[in-house]
Write an enzyme that holds these catalytic residues in place. Structure first.
Site, PDB file in Angstrom:
ATOM      1  N   LEU A 193       0.819  -1.213   0.000  1.00 23.00           N
ATOM      2  CA  LEU A 193       0.000   0.000   0.000  1.00 23.00           C
ATOM      3  C   LEU A 193       0.849   1.258   0.000  1.00 23.00           C
ATOM      4  O   LEU A 193       0.450   2.293  -0.559  1.00 23.00           O
ATOM      5  CB  LEU A 193      -0.942  -0.014   1.212  1.00 23.00           C
ATOM      6  CG  LEU A 193      -2.108  -1.002   1.146  1.00 23.00           C
ATOM      7  CD1 LEU A 193      -2.933  -0.930   2.418  1.00 23.00           C
ATOM      8  CD2 LEU A 193      -2.997  -0.708  -0.063  1.00 23.00           C
ATOM      9  N   CYS A 194       2.027   1.187   0.622  1.00 25.50           N
ATOM     10  CA  CYS A 194       2.883   2.369   0.641  1.00 25.50           C
ATOM     11  C   CYS A 194       3.340   2.741  -0.771  1.00 25.50           C
ATOM     12  O   CYS A 194       3.471   3.925  -1.110  1.00 25.50           O
ATOM     13  CB  CYS A 194       4.084   2.146   1.557  1.00 25.50           C
ATOM     14  SG  CYS A 194       5.111   0.728   1.113  1.00 25.50           S
ATOM     15  N   THR A 195       3.595   1.717  -1.597  1.00 20.41           N
ATOM     16  CA  THR A 195       3.979   1.974  -2.989  1.00 20.41           C
ATOM     17  C   THR A 195       2.824   2.614  -3.748  1.00 20.41           C
ATOM     18  O   THR A 195       3.014   3.573  -4.512  1.00 20.41           O
ATOM     19  CB  THR A 195       4.407   0.668  -3.682  1.00 20.41           C
ATOM     20  OG1 THR A 195       5.537   0.129  -3.010  1.00 20.41           O
ATOM     21  CG2 THR A 195       4.750   0.909  -5.141  1.00 20.41           C
ATOM     22  N   GLU A 199       2.376   6.326  -2.326  1.00 20.40           N
ATOM     23  CA  GLU A 199       3.453   7.319  -2.352  1.00 20.40           C
ATOM     24  C   GLU A 199       4.307   7.290  -3.614  1.00 20.40           C
ATOM     25  O   GLU A 199       4.648   8.343  -4.154  1.00 20.40           O
ATOM     26  CB  GLU A 199       4.358   7.123  -1.119  1.00 20.40           C
ATOM     27  CG  GLU A 199       3.609   7.295   0.206  1.00 20.40           C
ATOM     28  CD  GLU A 199       4.472   6.894   1.393  1.00 20.40           C
ATOM     29  OE1 GLU A 199       5.684   6.665   1.185  1.00 20.40           O
ATOM     30  OE2 GLU A 199       3.938   6.801   2.506  1.00 20.40           O
TER      31      GLU A 199
END
Length: 455
Positions: free
Chosen positions: A216-218, A221
């Site tokens: 999810l961070c990829t 962001e």
């Protein structure tokens, strides 16, 4: 005189079945030991064999056509999907005017129009909506699915019918054969599953690569691909904008919204390649399909089904793979069954006290390390002990929750029950069906006491 460009006349009935009748009426060196060649074998197969085709998509359409032209006259097909315009390039039984109609109903109608004497009963519903008795009526089940979860469920159903004798040998009369086909681009497979003898789907589930998951961070962001942008719109943006509203992948307006948001995201980060078709593929995990691959794998599956019911040749042993990416490569691999398989084995053993109630048994399933099954429904010998749904069945069976399992199972020391519910697989909840062997502590002594008192 007829024009040289005129289409040839359709084959007469004897011409249509000439090669099949020849195959079924002569002996050979590779036939099964039970094969009894006869000119009337095709009619016997057509009259007495019922086949279920699961899936009416690209592979399912080919399967219905091939099975109907292989002498199978009593077919059923089950599929929960409706026809989309994107299906028309490879699912040859459908036309533009069929868009929005149930796949199963249209596919059945088209094949019956072209092959006389064939009856195909369509079922426009989820596979989980059918009772176990529905699946029990078929002599063979042929799978044309693109979902691991759906394959796993049907595999559990078929293996659930399997019974073992006192020596843990499969009782042949309870074996429900399956033929499983699958395609992805220029690759495909066809395999024969004989529960208790050859590997079932769960025995070889490691053959399927894990589904791609993005951190999810990829997505939030540092997106780098078109798929990242699509998944951002699907997994993050949708919930932000539509709080509490579930996303429906089959709703065209919902899919259009995801596509539009993914385009905005891609433009913001200078990423190209976001298209509506790619959005559908990423969100719905659509496997790329090619008509020629479907046709080749369907032919292999239909031939295996014919060999199983007729014995006219030995079945493939037991996993055929096809690769048409560079030339044509076909290979057969013989995989070994997992003797400890929870699905096709004799069943997970559950020990209970004679006083344990049905409610306590269901609670135990949630905590059992091999099952972890929530919201379980329980059946025994075709009788519903407790059903979570529909509501009318839940109300009818609710009273059984407080009754000891020993009493519900008629005081037998050992019994087999089937449970269905939601279990965790690869990090997500999926429908699951399991066969369990239930034994009662001290039940043999109780039975002896009952026998002594009655005498």
């Amino acid at each position: 005189m007829a024009s040289p460009d005129a289409a040839p006349p359709p084959p007469t009935e004897p011409e249509r079945w000439r090669d099949l009748d020849m195959l079924l009426s002569r002996p050979g060196n590779l036939v099964h030991s039970t094969f009894d060649p006869s000119p009337g074998l095709r009619d016997l197969i057509g009259s007495f064999v019922e086949v279920l085709v699961v899936g009416a998509g690209g592979l399912g359409c080919e399967l219905l056509k091939d099975l109907a032209l292989s002498g199978f006259k009593n077919l059923h097909v089950i599929d929960m999907d409706t026809i989309d315009v994107s299906n028309l390039n490879r699912q040859f039984l459908f036309r533009i005017q069929d868009v929005g109609k149930p796949k199963a109903e249209v596919a059945a109608k088209r094949v019956m129009e072209r092959v006389s004497g064939v009856t195909i009963v369509p079922h426009f519903c989820r596979i989980e909506d059918k009772e176990l008795e529905f699946y029990k009526q078929f002599q063979i089940i042929v799978l044309g699915l693109d979902s691991i979860e759906a394959r796993s469920y049907i595999n559990s159903v078929a293996c659930g019918f399997l019974e073992y004798d006192a020596d843990d040998k499969p009782v042949q009369e309870t074996v429900k054969p399956m033929v499983d086909g699958g395609t992805e681009g220029f690759k495909g497979h066809a395999r024969v599953i004989m529960p208790g003898t050859t590997p079932c789907f769960e025995c070889n589930i490691w053959l399927f690569p894990p589904q791609v998951k993005f951190p999810l961070c990829t997505l939030a962001e540092t997106p780098r691909t078109a798929a990242h942008c699509i998944e951002y719109a699907h997994l993050i943006k949708w919930d932000e904008v539509h709080s509490g509203k579930p996303f429906d992948a089959d709703d065209a307006e919902h899919m259009q919204w995801i596509y539009s948001e993914a385009l905005k995201r891609a433009e913001l980060f200078g990423i190209s390649g976001v298209t509506y078709s790619l959005t559908q593929g990423v969100v719905k995990n659509i496997i790329p399909a090619i008509a020629s691959t479907n046709a080749i794998i369907s032919a292999a599956c239909a031939l295996e089904a014919l060999k199983l019911v007729s014995g006219s040749s030995r079945s493939v042993s037991n996993y055929l793979t096809y690769n048409g990416l560079e030339g044509t490569h076909i290979k057969v691999t013989e995989f070994v069954r997992d003797t400890d398989c929870l699905v096709c084995g004799p069943g997970t053993l559950i020990e209970l006290d004679t006083s344990s109630t049905l409610s306590e048994f269901i609670k135990m399933l949630e905590e059992h390390p091999k099952l972890l099954m929530a919201k379980a429904s329980v059946t025994h010998e075709g009788n519903n002990l407790y059903m979570q749904s529909p509501e009318v069945l839940e109300q009818m069976t609710r009273q059984n929750l407080s009754i000891p399992m020993f009493e519900l199972l008629k005081g037998t020391p050992f019994a087999t029950v089937h449970v269905s519910g939601m279990a965790e697989s690869n990090g997500k909840k999926v429908s699951s069906l399991r066969k369990l062997r239930v034994s009662f502590k001290g039940a043999e002594e109780v039975s002896k006491m009952d026998t002594t008192e009655s005498s």
